[in-house]
Design a protein around this motif. Structure first.
Motif, PDB file in Angstrom:
ATOM      1  N   SER A  33      21.316  12.343  33.180  1.00  0.00           N
ATOM      2  CA  SER A  33      20.665  11.710  32.038  1.00  0.00           C
ATOM      3  C   SER A  33      21.425  12.344  30.324  1.00  0.00           C
ATOM      4  CB  SER A  33      18.668  12.769  31.647  1.00  0.00           C
ATOM      5  OG  SER A  33      18.058  12.258  33.478  1.00  0.00           O
ATOM      6  N   GLU A  63      18.971   7.458  31.305  1.00  0.00           N
ATOM      7  CA  GLU A  63      19.030   7.686  32.012  1.00  0.00           C
ATOM      8  C   GLU A  63      20.155   7.433  33.149  1.00  0.00           C
ATOM      9  OE1 GLU A  63      16.496   9.694  33.785  1.00  0.00           O
ATOM     10  OE2 GLU A  63      15.200   9.777  31.902  1.00  0.00           O
ATOM     11  N   LYS A  64      20.852   8.874  34.114  1.00  0.00           N
ATOM     12  CA  LYS A  64      21.727   8.710  34.832  1.00  0.00           C
ATOM     13  C   LYS A  64      21.893   7.140  34.943  1.00  0.00           C
ATOM     14  CE  LYS A  64      20.434  11.429  38.706  1.00  0.00           C
ATOM     15  NZ  LYS A  64      20.488  12.421  39.868  1.00  0.00           N
TER      16      LYS A  64
END
Length: 82
Positions: A33, A63-64
């Motif tokens: 993130s 977010e990732k």
């Protein structure tokens, strides 16, 4: 385009990215993130089929593993904290 790692620990890293007007930071994903903070200039942040126009002192958290890219509308410097 210039990318400088200005801090790294076991849990966090901070990158300073500099883009000239008209430059593109190509499509990629982040393994964590991430918090993006614009220090100078103006960018368009492209993510999830949306474009967020960000100027000095504005930020965006994401977010990732989401594909994203950046275009510079003016010469720009921004931090990536992940």
């Amino acid at each position: 385009m210039n990318v400088v790692k200005i801090f790294k620990s076991d849990s966090t890293e901070t990158l300073l990215i500099t883009l000239e007007k008209g430059a593109l930071f190509p499509t990629h994903t982040s393994p964590k993130s991430t918090f993006l903070v614009v220090l100078e200039g103006n960018i368009d942040f492209h993510i999830n089929s949306q474009i967020f126009n960000l100027s000095e002192q504005q930020s965006y958290r994401f977010e990732k593993n989401l594909e994203h890219y950046v275009t510079a509308n003016k010469n720009a410097k921004f931090l990536i904290i992940r």
